[in-house]
Design a protein around this motif. Sequence first.
Motif, PDB file in Angstrom:
ATOM      1  N   ASP A  97      13.138  17.899  74.572  1.00  0.00           N
ATOM      2  CA  ASP A  97      14.588  17.705  74.599  1.00  0.00           C
ATOM      3  C   ASP A  97      15.079  16.589  73.687  1.00  0.00           C
ATOM      4  OD1 ASP A  97      15.107  19.788  76.321  1.00  0.00           O
ATOM      5  OD2 ASP A  97      15.046  18.560  78.134  1.00  0.00           O
ATOM      6  N   PHE A  98      14.170  15.918  72.974  1.00  0.00           N
ATOM      7  CA  PHE A  98      14.568  14.889  72.011  1.00  0.00           C
ATOM      8  C   PHE A  98      14.026  15.270  70.635  1.00  0.00           C
ATOM      9  CE2 PHE A  98      14.445  12.667  76.082  1.00  0.00           C
ATOM     10  CZ  PHE A  98      15.724  12.104  76.109  1.00  0.00           C
ATOM     11  N   THR A  99      14.888  15.276  69.641  1.00  0.00           N
ATOM     12  CA  THR A  99      14.469  15.709  68.307  1.00  0.00           C
ATOM     13  C   THR A  99      13.291  14.875  67.799  1.00  0.00           C
ATOM     14  OG1 THR A  99      16.143  14.250  67.329  1.00  0.00           O
ATOM     15  CG2 THR A  99      16.757  16.562  67.693  1.00  0.00           C
ATOM     16  N   SER A 100      13.371  13.577  67.965  1.00  0.00           N
ATOM     17  CA  SER A 100      12.336  12.693  67.429  1.00  0.00           C
ATOM     18  C   SER A 100      11.024  12.822  68.193  1.00  0.00           C
ATOM     19  CB  SER A 100      12.823  11.242  67.472  1.00  0.00           C
ATOM     20  OG  SER A 100      13.305  10.912  68.778  1.00  0.00           O
ATOM     21  N   SER A 101      11.093  12.986  69.506  1.00  0.00           N
ATOM     22  CA  SER A 101       9.866  13.120  70.301  1.00  0.00           C
ATOM     23  C   SER A 101       9.204  14.468  70.043  1.00  0.00           C
ATOM     24  CB  SER A 101      10.186  12.957  71.789  1.00  0.00           C
ATOM     25  OG  SER A 101      10.754  11.689  72.039  1.00  0.00           O
ATOM     26  N   ARG A 102      10.017  15.504  69.906  1.00  0.00           N
ATOM     27  CA  ARG A 102       9.477  16.829  69.607  1.00  0.00           C
ATOM     28  C   ARG A 102       8.737  16.796  68.271  1.00  0.00           C
ATOM     29  NH1 ARG A 102      13.589  21.871  68.956  1.00  0.00           N
ATOM     30  NH2 ARG A 102      13.788  21.594  71.209  1.00  0.00           N
ATOM     31  N   GLU A 103       9.354  16.172  67.266  1.00  0.00           N
ATOM     32  CA  GLU A 103       8.759  16.143  65.933  1.00  0.00           C
ATOM     33  C   GLU A 103       7.517  15.245  65.881  1.00  0.00           C
ATOM     34  OE1 GLU A 103      12.028  14.770  63.668  1.00  0.00           O
ATOM     35  OE2 GLU A 103      13.073  16.696  63.665  1.00  0.00           O
ATOM     36  N   THR A 104       7.487  14.209  66.705  1.00  0.00           N
ATOM     37  CA  THR A 104       6.406  13.232  66.630  1.00  0.00           C
ATOM     38  C   THR A 104       5.192  13.635  67.457  1.00  0.00           C
ATOM     39  OG1 THR A 104       8.024  11.453  66.318  1.00  0.00           O
ATOM     40  CG2 THR A 104       5.800  10.799  66.980  1.00  0.00           C
ATOM     41  N   PHE A 105       5.405  14.179  68.650  1.00  0.00           N
ATOM     42  CA  PHE A 105       4.299  14.349  69.579  1.00  0.00           C
ATOM     43  C   PHE A 105       3.934  15.795  69.906  1.00  0.00           C
ATOM     44  CE2 PHE A 105       6.017  10.097  70.564  1.00  0.00           C
ATOM     45  CZ  PHE A 105       4.884   9.354  70.254  1.00  0.00           C
ATOM     46  N   LEU A 106       4.744  16.764  69.484  1.00  0.00           N
ATOM     47  CA  LEU A 106       4.427  18.169  69.745  1.00  0.00           C
ATOM     48  C   LEU A 106       4.084  18.881  68.448  1.00  0.00           C
ATOM     49  CD1 LEU A 106       7.230  19.097  72.339  1.00  0.00           C
ATOM     50  CD2 LEU A 106       4.916  18.208  72.778  1.00  0.00           C
ATOM     51  N   VAL A 107       3.312  19.922  68.575  1.00  0.00           N
ATOM     52  CA  VAL A 107       2.947  20.765  67.433  1.00  0.00           C
ATOM     53  C   VAL A 107       3.441  22.176  67.737  1.00  0.00           C
ATOM     54  CG1 VAL A 107       1.066  21.703  66.051  1.00  0.00           C
ATOM     55  CG2 VAL A 107       0.921  19.358  66.941  1.00  0.00           C
ATOM     56  N   ASP A 108       4.437  22.595  66.991  1.00  0.00           N
ATOM     57  CA  ASP A 108       5.063  23.899  67.255  1.00  0.00           C
ATOM     58  C   ASP A 108       5.535  23.990  68.701  1.00  0.00           C
ATOM     59  OD1 ASP A 108       4.527  24.686  64.616  1.00  0.00           O
ATOM     60  OD2 ASP A 108       2.528  25.414  65.169  1.00  0.00           O
ATOM     61  N   GLY A 109       6.039  22.882  69.207  1.00  0.00           N
ATOM     62  CA  GLY A 109       6.593  22.840  70.549  1.00  0.00           C
ATOM     63  C   GLY A 109       5.579  22.679  71.659  1.00  0.00           C
ATOM     64  N   GLU A 110       4.308  22.547  71.316  1.00  0.00           N
ATOM     65  CA  GLU A 110       3.249  22.448  72.319  1.00  0.00           C
ATOM     66  C   GLU A 110       2.449  21.161  72.132  1.00  0.00           C
ATOM     67  OE1 GLU A 110       3.075  24.581  74.739  1.00  0.00           O
ATOM     68  OE2 GLU A 110       4.540  25.985  73.913  1.00  0.00           O
ATOM     69  N   ALA A 111       1.666  20.848  73.151  1.00  0.00           N
ATOM     70  CA  ALA A 111       0.778  19.698  73.045  1.00  0.00           C
ATOM     71  C   ALA A 111      -0.329  19.985  72.036  1.00  0.00           C
ATOM     72  CB  ALA A 111       0.160  19.386  74.406  1.00  0.00           C
ATOM     73  N   PRO A 112      -0.711  18.996  71.215  1.00  0.00           N
ATOM     74  CA  PRO A 112      -1.844  19.209  70.313  1.00  0.00           C
ATOM     75  C   PRO A 112      -3.119  19.448  71.117  1.00  0.00           C
ATOM     76  CG  PRO A 112      -1.221  16.901  70.354  1.00  0.00           C
ATOM     77  CD  PRO A 112      -0.167  17.640  71.101  1.00  0.00           C
ATOM     78  N   GLU A 113      -3.967  20.309  70.628  1.00  0.00           N
ATOM     79  CA  GLU A 113      -5.159  20.702  71.364  1.00  0.00           C
ATOM     80  C   GLU A 113      -6.278  19.683  71.198  1.00  0.00           C
ATOM     81  OE1 GLU A 113      -6.257  24.548  70.047  1.00  0.00           O
ATOM     82  OE2 GLU A 113      -4.397  25.503  70.721  1.00  0.00           O
ATOM     83  N   ALA A 114      -7.051  19.482  72.257  1.00  0.00           N
ATOM     84  CA  ALA A 114      -8.221  18.622  72.182  1.00  0.00           C
ATOM     85  C   ALA A 114      -9.147  19.110  71.077  1.00  0.00           C
ATOM     86  CB  ALA A 114      -8.949  18.599  73.516  1.00  0.00           C
ATOM     87  N   GLY A 115      -9.671  18.164  70.288  1.00  0.00           N
ATOM     88  CA  GLY A 115     -10.552  18.514  69.190  1.00  0.00           C
ATOM     89  C   GLY A 115      -9.860  18.646  67.854  1.00  0.00           C
ATOM     90  N   THR A 116      -8.524  18.666  67.841  1.00  0.00           N
ATOM     91  CA  THR A 116      -7.795  18.697  66.575  1.00  0.00           C
ATOM     92  C   THR A 116      -7.481  17.275  66.139  1.00  0.00           C
ATOM     93  OG1 THR A 116      -5.657  18.927  67.712  1.00  0.00           O
ATOM     94  CG2 THR A 116      -6.779  20.950  67.049  1.00  0.00           C
TER      95      THR A 116
END
Length: 602
Positions: free
Chosen positions: A203-222
């Motif tokens: 729901d925050f443009t900056s948090s979405r862009e900084t901490f999500l990848v395509d709207g999802e959590a980055p996967e372990a091992g990446t």
Amino acid sequence: MTTRFRRRHPATAAIAGTCAVGLALALVTPTQAAPRGPDKEATATGHGGAVAALDPYGAQAGLEILRRGGNAVDAAVAASAALGVTRPYDGSIGGGGFMVIYSADTGEVTTIDSRETAPAAMEPDVFIDPDTGSPIPFQERRVSGLSVGVPGLVRGWEQALTDHGTMPLHRVLQPAIRLAQGGFVVDDEHQRRTENNRDIFHDFTSSRETFLVDGEAPEAGTVIRNRDLARTYRLLARHGATVFYEGEIAEAIADAVTNPPVVPGSSRNVRPGEMEVADLADYEVIEREPTATSYRGFEIYGMGPPSSGGSTVGEALNILEGFDLDELPHEEALHLLIESSALAFADRNAYLGDPSFIDIPLRGLLSDEFAAERRTLIGADASTKPLAAGDPWPYDDGTPGAAPADPATARTDGSTTHLTVADGAGNVVSYTFTIEQIGGSGITVPGYGFLLNNELTDFEPDPDHPANAPAGGKRPRSSMSPTIVLDADGAPVAAFGSPGGARIITAVLQVAVNHLDLGMSLPEAIAAPRLSNLNGPSTGTEPELIDSPVGAALTARGHQLSALTGIGNVTGVAFLPDGRLQAAAEPVRNGGGSAVVLHPDN
């Protein structure tokens, strides 16, 4: 420019600029294994210096600075900055903390208070909904500009390095800069914490862009990186804390608080705060006297108000000193631990707050006479909780003080990060820092790559609360409990601390009892099953304890045990009798921590 974390295929995950000392990630081809982070061990023993942290990247950053000749304070700041990259939801430059420092040169312990402060415009009824007259729901308080306190961490770094370090800020930030720019390997814990905050970040443009990848959590091992945070750290390295408190970063923080970067069309009700650049410019770090408690020949040093950690741990230990815990059955020792904790929490909830705003009977709370009075309330069976607060004022200065606040159970949510460092000269740092909830307010400062805290939710929403009501310029009560233990000759024995909201206090208390009373090594004391009572009817208890004969014996005494996993996440360093250092972290809880020493035993 806003640059988000980027997920890269392992085949292109060369991390040429990542931290030295084991932090580099190898280039791989599709036929090779995915990249992996540095190795992680829960215990390390050796000489020359030691670091224990929640994450191996943080531990290795601290170790790099020790290897380059820095002292424990230099290494603690370096580890803190690195954890701001790899554990951004627990503690970062968007928050604050407490550092307890032992100086081998002087034999003295001091503390640095870089706790967040409320903006000057904050009113006592800020968390009361004007339409209903009731407190705003907690989640709505949290995810808002209202909850953001003026961050103190960077000023704390600056003062710690100036007064107690040997290296300038720009040198100790280098490992974290390389880590943010080059990237790190996501572990299961990072993925889990991101997933738990995904809806908020979305729901925050900056948090979405900084901490999500395509709207999802980055996967372990990446592998992910935070170039915005790398840029922010470079600004700090070049300009010092001034850029954070008076320059472009200050302006960006104030704007994010007053105009939260909500995604257009979001249905979330995000209330703006009233922080101004002047609030950041006026922020001051305070070097305070530690709390000090004598316990079975040891001196226990902790953090004083506005933290309740040092006084509550100290009061509980004073109560327990009247019992020979090492001679008792384990279930009886735990019974006494529960009861002493509940009594100390009743007093903590009633009297602790910001000493610049209220009178606190700290001397009385930590007096042996008050402990003896409270000890008489402990019987063979569980007491009915919540217990009422005592009256420590007669043991303070004899002058009656304000009436105590409601002694009910403390709020248990929230998280932090803790690290412990010792150097070869014998200097020690126990350092706890936080952005409050896991993920803080959920608001990332656009273009700068770090989350803002929700620390002001640590105030009671009741504007009439006598000890911990909101007020402009006030620091909310904390439970952080960085601790250093010295022997009767003033030499360090151990240092430790924990994340975990109000349960920080009980985790630190139980590790102290395990180590100092029950004969456990520090790694054993940390790994042992825990329980936690915050002056409530139920005692949170880890499964291996609740399902044991000891748990059955506690139930027979009338304790209501409720299953609770992962109480605390302790890291610490012990000074062994033969002169070696032993760094210790959690072996299992929350994915385990990381312990390293400069010159490990073969």
